[in-house]
Design a protein around this motif. Structure first.
Motif, short mmCIF file in Angstrom:
data_model
loop_
_atom_site.label_atom_id
_atom_site.label_comp_id
_atom_site.label_asym_id
_atom_site.label_seq_id
_atom_site.Cartn_x
_atom_site.Cartn_y
_atom_site.Cartn_z
N ALA A 1 0.96 -1.24 0.09
CA ALA A 1 -0.03 0.06 0.15
C ALA A 1 0.89 1.53 0.11
CB ALA A 1 -0.95 0.06 1.18
N ARG A 2 2.22 1.14 0.13
CA ARG A 2 2.96 2.26 0.09
C ARG A 2 2.64 3.08 1.28
NH1 ARG A 2 6.81 1.51 -3.52
NH2 ARG A 2 7.77 3.52 -3.38
N GLU A 3 2.69 2.73 2.55
CA GLU A 3 2.31 3.42 3.63
C GLU A 3 3.33 2.97 4.98
OE1 GLU A 3 -2.62 3.22 3.43
OE2 GLU A 3 -1.45 2.32 4.97
N ILE A 4 3.44 4.00 5.50
CA ILE A 4 4.20 3.68 6.83
C ILE A 4 3.21 4.22 8.02
CG2 ILE A 4 6.32 4.43 8.33
CD1 ILE A 4 7.51 5.56 5.89
N ASN A 5 2.99 3.24 9.08
CA ASN A 5 2.20 3.58 9.82
C ASN A 5 2.81 3.82 11.63
OD1 ASN A 5 -0.90 3.30 9.15
ND2 ASN A 5 0.39 1.84 7.99
N CYS A 6 2.78 4.72 12.05
CA CYS A 6 3.62 4.87 13.20
C CYS A 6 2.70 5.19 14.68
CB CYS A 6 4.62 5.99 13.44
SG CYS A 6 5.51 6.00 11.66
N LYS A 7 2.97 4.91 15.94
CA LYS A 7 2.09 4.96 17.04
C LYS A 7 2.62 5.81 17.95
CE LYS A 7 -0.16 2.23 20.61
NZ LYS A 7 -0.65 0.89 20.91
N ILE A 8 2.24 7.15 18.19
CA ILE A 8 2.45 7.77 19.15
C ILE A 8 1.68 8.26 20.44
CG2 ILE A 8 3.05 10.53 19.57
CD1 ILE A 8 4.28 10.54 16.62
#
Lengths: 195, 170
Positions: free
Chosen positions: A8-15
């Protein structure tokens, strides 16, 4: 930890926004939600009590733009600040990429701040993280209140390692996006380091 | 050590997507989706147009985390299946290693059918996920050993600049 999706060409990050009860964690997210373009944000979810105290977490997904052709998404979470919700706080820290500590600047909340930052350290350690190795930003909120302690003193007590810090008045938005930008930057640089 | 970040490659994503399509069809479900335990949506199929799948993913992970916490208090390792029954729609949630499979269905299906199909899909999905983990390990191994690793695919993130990050905030 971050989720990189090549398909999906995505980066997911959790803050995660951490800190003592009534310190302004939810207010930070509400301000970010209010000021972000509709196309860049999802729905904000607050699992709160009837008196609007956070019961489990607040959640706000943000899609700020692209880097190297990858859409960068940040999932912002708050923890419930009240002492007795510790079990929930531990759960929310799972998979965290970066932490914002929202401190309450008022003199009468200094003890609560200290307790919360120690609690953060302990809960991270239990998950195998170290606060010193994680993207970390401190926000001194409620700077407009008369009993606000000096930033120097707060830094000495809560931020001895000298993490980046910002002064804030969250309901007015002062310092809110500066904090978000700094933690986002640190998280992305961490991904770069790990790649 | 905490879990390493999840990485999804094109090939495995297609396999997961195909498996979810199969499950969606065979279980007669409305929606099927896969979520990382940390709340990141991995893939979804079915009637998702009017569904906030991002929020659902986060709440599902919260739900699994909370029941996992309860399980530990009882001396259980995990509660691997959760079921929520509504007036119209029902949600079946099952834990497959570090990911969560969610199936939403209505009266066109039944809990029995969903359980059966989920069980079969879970095995397939677990295998695919195992392959992803192996791939991640293989990719990381050469640099960990100190060598340049000639077949190692270059990460697009190695060259991120401060400018790229600045642009995110316009």
């Amino acid at each position: 930890m971050s989720f990189i999706n090549y398909s999906a060409r995505e980066i997911n990050c959790k803050i995660v926004f951490y800190g003592p009860g009534l310190g302004g964690k939810t207010t930070n997210l509400q301000y970010i939600y209010k000021k972000t373009n509709p196309e860049s944000k999802g729905k904000m979810i607050s699992l709160a009590t009837e008196s609007e105290r956070t019961l489990f977490f607040d959640f706000l997904p943000l899609a700020l733009g692209t880097i190297k052709g990858f859409k960068v998404r940040f999932h912002l979470y708050t923890v419930p600040g009240q002492v007795f919700y510790d079990a929930s706080r531990k759960l929310i820290l799972k998979g965290v990429d970066g932490v914002v500590f929202v401190a309450d600047s008022q003199a009468e909340r200094l003890e609560a701040n200290i307790e919360s930052v120690e609690n953060l350290r302990k809960n991270l350690q239990e998950q195998g993280y170290s606060l010193d190795g994680l993207p970390f930003v401190v926000q001194y909120n409620k700077r407009d209140l008369p009993s606000a302690v000096s930033v120097e003193e707060l830094n000495q007590t809560l931020n001895p390692k000298g993490a980046p810090f910002f002064e804030a008045v969250a309901p007015q938005g002062r310092g809110v996006f500066e904090t978000l930008k700094e933690i986002a930057k640190q998280v992305i640089l961490q991904i770069k380091k790990g790649s | 050590m905490p879990d390493p970040g999840l990485i999804m490659y094109e090939e495995e994503f297609k396999q997961i997507d195909a498996e979810l399509h199969r499950l969606h069809q065979q279980a007669n479900a409305k929606v099927a989706f896969l979520v990382d335990k940390n709340g990141q949506l991995i893939a979804s199929v079915g009637e998702t147009e009017n569904l906030d799948t991002t929020s659902l993913a986060s709440l599902t992970a919260g739900n699994i985390a909370a029941t996992g916490g309860m399980a530990k208090l009882l001396g259980e390792k995990d509660f691997s299946v959760l079921f929520h029954e509504g007036e119209r729609d029902n949600i079946h949630i099952s834990l497959i290693g570090r990911v969560i499979l969610v199936v939403i269905f209505d009266q066109r299906s039944s809990l029995g059918l969903v359980r059966l199909r989920v069980k079969k899909s879970a095995e397939m999905l677990a295998q695919i996920l195992q392959r992803i983990l192996q791939k991640v390990e293989q990719t990381k191994a050469p640099s960990g050993a100190g060598g340049p690793g000639k077949e190692q695919p270059k990460s697009p993130f190695a060259e991120i600049t401060e400018d790229d990050i600045e642009k995110l905030f316009g």
